[in-house]
Design an enzyme around this catalytic site. Structure first.
Site, PDB file in Angstrom:
ATOM      1  N   SER A 145     -49.789  54.193  37.113  1.00  0.00           N
ATOM      2  CA  SER A 145     -50.565  55.070  36.225  1.00  0.00           C
ATOM      3  C   SER A 145     -51.648  55.745  37.042  1.00  0.00           C
ATOM      4  O   SER A 145     -52.177  55.155  37.994  1.00  0.00           O
ATOM      5  CB  SER A 145     -51.214  54.269  35.094  1.00  0.00           C
ATOM      6  OG  SER A 145     -52.122  55.083  34.374  1.00  0.00           O
ATOM      7  N   TYR A 158     -56.186  47.163  31.920  1.00  0.00           N
ATOM      8  CA  TYR A 158     -55.065  48.062  32.233  1.00  0.00           C
ATOM      9  C   TYR A 158     -55.262  48.688  33.616  1.00  0.00           C
ATOM     10  O   TYR A 158     -54.336  48.707  34.442  1.00  0.00           O
ATOM     11  CB  TYR A 158     -54.955  49.145  31.152  1.00  0.00           C
ATOM     12  CG  TYR A 158     -53.778  50.058  31.319  1.00  0.00           C
ATOM     13  CD1 TYR A 158     -52.509  49.692  30.865  1.00  0.00           C
ATOM     14  CD2 TYR A 158     -53.911  51.309  31.935  1.00  0.00           C
ATOM     15  CE1 TYR A 158     -51.417  50.536  31.014  1.00  0.00           C
ATOM     16  CE2 TYR A 158     -52.837  52.156  32.083  1.00  0.00           C
ATOM     17  CZ  TYR A 158     -51.592  51.776  31.623  1.00  0.00           C
ATOM     18  OH  TYR A 158     -50.513  52.618  31.772  1.00  0.00           O
TER      19      TYR A 158
HETATM   20  N1  LIG Z   1     -47.196  57.182  28.174  1.00  0.00           N
HETATM   21  C1  LIG Z   1     -48.123  57.479  29.071  1.00  0.00           C
HETATM   22  O1  LIG Z   1     -48.917  58.419  28.892  1.00  0.00           O
HETATM   23  C2  LIG Z   1     -48.230  56.677  30.351  1.00  0.00           C
HETATM   24  C3  LIG Z   1     -49.119  57.114  31.332  1.00  0.00           C
HETATM   25  C4  LIG Z   1     -49.220  56.403  32.525  1.00  0.00           C
HETATM   26  C5  LIG Z   1     -48.439  55.292  32.740  1.00  0.00           C
HETATM   27  N2  LIG Z   1     -47.578  54.868  31.762  1.00  0.00           N
HETATM   28  C6  LIG Z   1     -46.785  53.684  32.055  1.00  0.00           C
HETATM   29  O2  LIG Z   1     -45.427  53.992  31.792  1.00  0.00           O
HETATM   30  C7  LIG Z   1     -44.752  52.814  31.331  1.00  0.00           C
HETATM   31  C8  LIG Z   1     -44.094  53.059  29.986  1.00  0.00           C
HETATM   32  O3  LIG Z   1     -45.085  53.523  29.079  1.00  0.00           O
HETATM   33  P1  LIG Z   1     -44.706  53.991  27.590  1.00  0.00           P
HETATM   34  O4  LIG Z   1     -45.729  54.965  27.183  1.00  0.00           O
HETATM   35  O5  LIG Z   1     -43.264  54.347  27.514  1.00  0.00           O
HETATM   36  O6  LIG Z   1     -44.998  52.608  26.818  1.00  0.00           O
HETATM   37  P2  LIG Z   1     -44.356  52.021  25.465  1.00  0.00           P
HETATM   38  O7  LIG Z   1     -45.394  51.093  24.910  1.00  0.00           O
HETATM   39  O8  LIG Z   1     -43.846  53.123  24.615  1.00  0.00           O
HETATM   40  O9  LIG Z   1     -43.103  51.172  25.996  1.00  0.00           O
HETATM   41  C9  LIG Z   1     -43.299  49.990  26.739  1.00  0.00           C
HETATM   42  C10 LIG Z   1     -42.072  49.111  26.568  1.00  0.00           C
HETATM   43  O10 LIG Z   1     -42.315  47.905  27.316  1.00  0.00           O
HETATM   44  C11 LIG Z   1     -41.912  46.802  26.502  1.00  0.00           C
HETATM   45  N3  LIG Z   1     -42.673  45.613  26.881  1.00  0.00           N
HETATM   46  C12 LIG Z   1     -43.959  45.322  26.646  1.00  0.00           C
HETATM   47  N4  LIG Z   1     -44.259  44.098  27.084  1.00  0.00           N
HETATM   48  C13 LIG Z   1     -43.117  43.583  27.608  1.00  0.00           C
HETATM   49  C14 LIG Z   1     -42.785  42.347  28.212  1.00  0.00           C
HETATM   50  N5  LIG Z   1     -43.694  41.366  28.342  1.00  0.00           N
HETATM   51  N6  LIG Z   1     -41.515  42.164  28.651  1.00  0.00           N
HETATM   52  C15 LIG Z   1     -40.577  43.135  28.508  1.00  0.00           C
HETATM   53  N7  LIG Z   1     -40.848  44.323  27.930  1.00  0.00           N
HETATM   54  C16 LIG Z   1     -42.092  44.543  27.482  1.00  0.00           C
HETATM   55  C17 LIG Z   1     -42.228  47.240  25.077  1.00  0.00           C
HETATM   56  O11 LIG Z   1     -41.506  46.451  24.123  1.00  0.00           O
HETATM   57  C18 LIG Z   1     -41.818  48.693  25.101  1.00  0.00           C
HETATM   58  O12 LIG Z   1     -40.463  48.860  24.752  1.00  0.00           O
HETATM   59  C19 LIG Z   1     -45.792  51.705  31.322  1.00  0.00           C
HETATM   60  O13 LIG Z   1     -45.772  51.009  32.548  1.00  0.00           O
HETATM   61  C20 LIG Z   1     -47.086  52.472  31.193  1.00  0.00           C
HETATM   62  O14 LIG Z   1     -48.195  51.736  31.684  1.00  0.00           O
HETATM   63  C21 LIG Z   1     -47.464  55.526  30.579  1.00  0.00           C
END
Ligand SMILES: NC(=O)c1ccc[n+]([C@@H]2O[C@H](COP(=O)([O-])OP(=O)(O)OC[C@H]3O[C@@H](n4cnc5c(N)ncnc54)[C@H](O)[C@@H]3O)[C@@H](O)[C@H]2O)c1
Length: 255
Positions: A145, A158
């Site tokens: 991130s 985070y």
């Molecule tokens: N969406 C954004 O703006 C953004 C920005 C920067 C980084 N990210 C990173 O991208 C990745 C995905 O983000 P997203 O927005 O799709 O999140 P999201 O919350 O929509 O999806 C995350 C998924 O991870 C699963 N998960 C959570 N804990 C878990 C565990 N202990 N074991 C297995 N699965 C687990 C959840 O069930 C979910 O399906 C993450 O690493 C997040 O930190 C997202």
């Protein structure tokens, strides 16, 4: 442990954690179109099963809490049983909500959970997948991130977890070289909500316009970058961070 759906043993195989929704689902769908077989791993089993079935025969699902060593070991073993090989690991699963409240009232249990899932989970996946990836000259992409570099208030757990993932990425790249390349993608703001949620609550013009790119990111932006880092075209790239944020971290915002 249960793996849904069918597959073949002659295509490249990727394990994508957090594949039940959002960015992980977008990456899985992108790789499938490119001809990969994809195992989606997620703690949300009902949704993961449903999504894997919808993606079709090249996809399968394994229930896994990435913070649990035994579940990770079992899930990786089930992946190998199902598809017979492993070419790529995408560590995407996370507790993705950055804000966890004021530092003084941050529950220690929450801090430990975020570090456990986001950081320790990434290490556990790499450790259990390494022997199989080494055998295929495979690659790892860790989804990090831009919050590894900059912060809003009340996001200590985070931000620290993602800073850890970034350091873990270069450590793994050196330890697992030369057979396995390891890189990180740091997304900025990605609208990873389900389509019906995006339609019901569209982002504002201001949300988009603040980005040098003129728009908020999509899961496909991250998926395309992941695909490239996993491909032989990125064969001279390891230990690196690719920032996919529409330019936001390069923009001065003094008022
Ligand atoms: N969406 C954004 O703006 C953004 C920005 C920067 C980084 N990210 C990173 O991208 C990745 C995905 O983000 P997203 O927005 O799709 O999140 P999201 O919350 O929509 O999806 C995350 C998924 O991870 C699963 N998960 C959570 N804990 C878990 C565990 N202990 N074991 C297995 N699965 C687990 C959840 O069930 C979910 O399906 C993450 O690493 C997040 O930190 C997202």
């Amino acid at each position: 442990m249960e793996i849904a759906s069918t597959g073949f043993r002659d295509a490249r195989v990727a394990l994508v954690t957090g594949g039940a929704r959002g960015i992980g689902l977008g990456i899985a769908a992108w790789l499938l179109v490119e001809g990969w077989k994809v195992i989606l791993a997620d703690v949300d089993a009902p949704r993961g099963q449903q999504v894997a079935e919808a993606l079709g025969e090249g996809a399968a699902f394994v229930a896994m809490d990435v913070a649990d060593d035994r579940q990770v070991a079992a899930g990786v073993a089930a992946t190998l049983t199902r598809f017979g090989r492993l070419d790529a690991l995408v560590c995407n699963a996370a507790i993705a909500t950055a804000h966890s409240g004021p530092l003084e009232s941050l529950p220690l249990a929450h801090w430990q959970q975020v570090i456990g899932v986001n950081l320790t989970g990434t290490m556990l996946l790499a450790r259990h997948c390494a022997p199989y990836l080494r055998a295929r000259n495979g690659a790892i992409v860790n989804i990090c991130s831009t919050r590894a570099h900059q912060s809003e208030p009340d996001s200590e757990a985070y931000a620290a977890s993602k800073g850890g993932v970034l350091s873990l990425t270069h450590a793994l790249a050196i330890s697992l070289a030369p057979e396995i390349r390891v890189n990180a993608i740091s997304p900025g703001w990605i609208d990873a909500r389900d389509p019906h949620q995006r339609r019901a609550e569209p982002l504002s013009e201001a949300d988009h316009a603040q980005h040098p790119s003129g728009r908020v990111g999509t899961v496909e932006d991250v998926a395309a970058a992941t695909s490239w880092l996993l491909s032989p075209n990125a064969g001279f790239v390891t230990g690196q961070e690719l920032i996919v944020d529409g330019g936001m971290t390069r923009k001065m915002i003094y008022r």
